[in-house]
Design a protein around this motif. Sequence first.
Motif, PDB file in Angstrom:
ATOM      1  N   THR A  59       0.880  -1.421  -0.114  1.00  0.00           N
ATOM      2  CA  THR A  59       0.074   0.011   0.083  1.00  0.00           C
ATOM      3  C   THR A  59       1.067   1.290   0.101  1.00  0.00           C
ATOM      4  O   THR A  59       0.533   2.311  -0.892  1.00  0.00           O
ATOM      5  CB  THR A  59      -1.128  -0.071   1.286  1.00  0.00           C
ATOM      6  OG1 THR A  59      -1.833  -1.165   0.962  1.00  0.00           O
ATOM      7  CG2 THR A  59      -1.704   1.006   1.276  1.00  0.00           C
TER       8      THR A  59
ATOM      9  N   GLN B  91       4.004   1.678  -1.034  1.00  0.00           N
ATOM     10  CA  GLN B  91       4.811   1.787  -2.133  1.00  0.00           C
ATOM     11  C   GLN B  91       4.008   2.377  -3.261  1.00  0.00           C
ATOM     12  O   GLN B  91       4.193   3.305  -3.940  1.00  0.00           O
ATOM     13  CB  GLN B  91       5.190   0.536  -2.444  1.00  0.00           C
ATOM     14  CG  GLN B  91       6.274   0.462  -3.934  1.00  0.00           C
ATOM     15  CD  GLN B  91       7.380  -0.305  -4.191  1.00  0.00           C
ATOM     16  OE1 GLN B  91       7.498  -1.144  -3.171  1.00  0.00           O
ATOM     17  NE2 GLN B  91       7.767  -0.579  -5.217  1.00  0.00           N
ATOM     18  N   MET B  92       2.507   1.709  -3.481  1.00  0.00           N
ATOM     19  CA  MET B  92       1.651   2.454  -4.465  1.00  0.00           C
ATOM     20  C   MET B  92       1.348   3.784  -4.136  1.00  0.00           C
ATOM     21  O   MET B  92       1.225   4.689  -5.115  1.00  0.00           O
ATOM     22  CB  MET B  92       0.478   1.491  -4.491  1.00  0.00           C
ATOM     23  CG  MET B  92      -0.488   1.726  -5.362  1.00  0.00           C
ATOM     24  SD  MET B  92       0.421   1.240  -7.159  1.00  0.00           S
ATOM     25  CE  MET B  92      -0.414  -0.151  -7.542  1.00  0.00           C
ATOM     26  N   LEU B  93       1.053   4.276  -2.902  1.00  0.00           N
ATOM     27  CA  LEU B  93       0.865   5.633  -2.536  1.00  0.00           C
ATOM     28  C   LEU B  93       2.220   6.587  -2.734  1.00  0.00           C
ATOM     29  O   LEU B  93       2.190   7.843  -3.109  1.00  0.00           O
ATOM     30  CB  LEU B  93       0.671   5.778  -0.993  1.00  0.00           C
ATOM     31  CG  LEU B  93      -0.858   5.249  -0.722  1.00  0.00           C
ATOM     32  CD1 LEU B  93      -1.123   5.017   0.549  1.00  0.00           C
ATOM     33  CD2 LEU B  93      -1.915   6.212  -1.368  1.00  0.00           C
TER      34      LEU B  93
ATOM     35  N   VAL C 156       4.725   6.157  -5.010  1.00  0.00           N
ATOM     36  CA  VAL C 156       4.795   6.190  -6.576  1.00  0.00           C
ATOM     37  C   VAL C 156       4.183   7.118  -7.158  1.00  0.00           C
ATOM     38  O   VAL C 156       4.128   7.970  -8.079  1.00  0.00           O
ATOM     39  CB  VAL C 156       4.870   4.693  -7.073  1.00  0.00           C
ATOM     40  CG1 VAL C 156       3.583   4.521  -7.677  1.00  0.00           C
ATOM     41  CG2 VAL C 156       5.601   4.838  -8.513  1.00  0.00           C
ATOM     42  N   SER C 157       2.895   7.419  -6.375  1.00  0.00           N
ATOM     43  CA  SER C 157       1.883   8.287  -6.921  1.00  0.00           C
ATOM     44  C   SER C 157       2.235   9.828  -6.236  1.00  0.00           C
ATOM     45  O   SER C 157       1.426  10.724  -6.486  1.00  0.00           O
ATOM     46  CB  SER C 157       0.375   7.698  -6.703  1.00  0.00           C
ATOM     47  OG  SER C 157       0.030   6.716  -7.171  1.00  0.00           O
ATOM     48  N   GLU C 158       3.012   9.572  -5.443  1.00  0.00           N
ATOM     49  CA  GLU C 158       3.295  11.198  -4.687  1.00  0.00           C
ATOM     50  C   GLU C 158       2.076  11.492  -3.942  1.00  0.00           C
ATOM     51  O   GLU C 158       1.858  12.641  -3.986  1.00  0.00           O
ATOM     52  CB  GLU C 158       4.062  12.056  -5.619  1.00  0.00           C
ATOM     53  CG  GLU C 158       5.411  11.654  -6.167  1.00  0.00           C
ATOM     54  CD  GLU C 158       5.982  12.637  -6.792  1.00  0.00           C
ATOM     55  OE1 GLU C 158       6.076  13.656  -6.491  1.00  0.00           O
ATOM     56  OE2 GLU C 158       7.021  12.387  -7.616  1.00  0.00           O
ATOM     57  N   SER C 159       1.511  10.599  -3.381  1.00  0.00           N
ATOM     58  CA  SER C 159       0.098  11.181  -2.566  1.00  0.00           C
ATOM     59  C   SER C 159       0.753  11.186  -1.189  1.00  0.00           C
ATOM     60  O   SER C 159       0.997  10.569  -0.490  1.00  0.00           O
ATOM     61  CB  SER C 159      -0.794   9.588  -2.311  1.00  0.00           C
ATOM     62  OG  SER C 159      -1.485   9.305  -3.454  1.00  0.00           O
TER      63      SER C 159
END
Lengths: 304, 304
Positions: free
Chosen positions: B99, B101-103, B105-108
């Motif tokens: 979770t 890592q996904m956030l 990479v999205s620069e969330s």
Amino acid sequence: MSLQLTILGCHSATPRVNAFPTSQYLEINNQHFLIDCGEGTQRQMRKYKVGFSKIDHIFISHLHGDHFYGLVGLLSTYGILSREKEMHIYGPKGIKNATLQMLKVSESHAKFNMIFHELSSKESELIFEDDKVSVRTIPLNHRVYTNGYLFTEKEKARKLHMDNISNYVEIDRADYLNIKAGKDVILPTGEIVPNSELTISPKKALSYAFCSDTSYKPDIIPIIKNVNLLYHEATFLADREDLAKKTKHSTSKQAAQIAKDAEVGQLVVGHYSGRYKDISLFQKEAKEIFENTELAEPGKVFKV
Amino acid sequence: MSLQLTILGCHSATPRVNAFPTSQYLEINNQHFLIDCGEGTQRQMRKYKVGFSKIDHIFISHLHGDHFYGLVGLLSTYGILSREKEMHIYGPKGIKNATLQMLKVSESHAKFNMIFHELSSKESELIFEDDKVSVRTIPLNHRVYTNGYLFTEKEKARKLHMDNISNYVEIDRADYLNIKAGKDVILPTGEIVPNSELTISPKKALSYAFCSDTSYKPDIIPIIKNVNLLYHEATFLADREDLAKKTKHSTSKQAAQIAKDAEVGQLVVGHYSGRYKDISLFQKEAKEIFENTELAEPGKVFKV
């Protein structure tokens, strides 16, 4: 030559009941491409009857969730559907690890190869080419590294104009390859028969440019010059140009200015902010600068 | 005491136009929980008017995409909504890295803390407790590590029966705490006044058990015994018990058998395989064994 674009989703990030994040399905010269893949894209594909198995290439503009968070679910579904063909995925550096880690933690055992083409260049580059279509990046300016994509049909070879050719007994079958390639013919008498007399022009190659998300960036104009169809994001209306600038998005007016200056055939705007209840205002604003403007809406098809 | 369950999605993995993967919203004793979060959950939350800000705890049963791939989008949206309260996420080991890592990479850039409680025990364990509710895991048997969750209201203290207490002048305000705690009173005369005469029983504590995905697993019965409401997956009908066994899912008949043996108040079945066009067959099959069976359907609310 043929080009058909289906809008699967065209709204900006915040979830709403009747809003779907960016995704498009492009059929161009018998190639089938998915462009961006926000959450819920696979359901939209079912809704608008997109054949899952036709797609071998997925292009992701940037890694914000509303353009990318549907990818892992779609790839997982391809696994469930026992896909065997390889799948090519184009997107910013980092897309591979994040996607594969998510699939790994879910123990999604896909039988097919996923080939990631990670992008990091700030210059427009050719990233796909076959005998039907080529795809180039369109470097955009957003809060994160972002590319648009330019899809261009390959020019077909010229066709022989057999009626005209038959007027010249001196022209032999052995000359046909040169004629198709565009060469003039020199008769034994020294007379030159121009190629234009001996051939018929093929249908004009079509092109589509996808530009989302980006601030107003006129230096993309040479790249997208004269495309038949341009999708350009329009998150805001001109009244909130300040907010567009701050968040690195465009206004509908700016999208239209790009379309006008690039002399495109048709403009489609989308990626509307949730603050606007009446999206027809986006069309109205753009039309003042570029008449042939249409609104992206889920399920809408644009045919060239 | 109150318990209300809203079904946000209740279908199995393959995408369909009118199918939504598993997610539920539970309101229990004024606590608000999200259970599982398949792709598109945040849109379903908007559709069924679930207040995003009410939820501070998300429980994920297992990391298959149809129970989990909506989480990263939801967390990203909480970032966009400027959430500041911390969010607790319970789920199998591995959920945190994938979770985050996904956030990343999205620069969330979320301002709020995400506190992951990673689970790996094969025994039922208490994972959350406050003054209103406790939550225990229900170890299930699926192709990957999976837990169901048991939500139980805390018993309230007994209330003073003031009419009866006033009959005893010897009872002083100083005794009230002991009486509320369930103690009898010994009068100066030696007479014992039983607590049941001096207090009123609080409303019975309610409980909800969520069991998905799992093969038929009768050893969960002691854990879920007598719950008011049981959701148990029923991916197949009894005609495909072979497939249920192979894929570690349950039939509707098996779900009903669990409900009957656990003597629950009401059974809700869901997670229907896409092969069945008529889901009423799931109810029909279950009712033969356990009469009080209902079908999960998106937007349906179960109130106890």
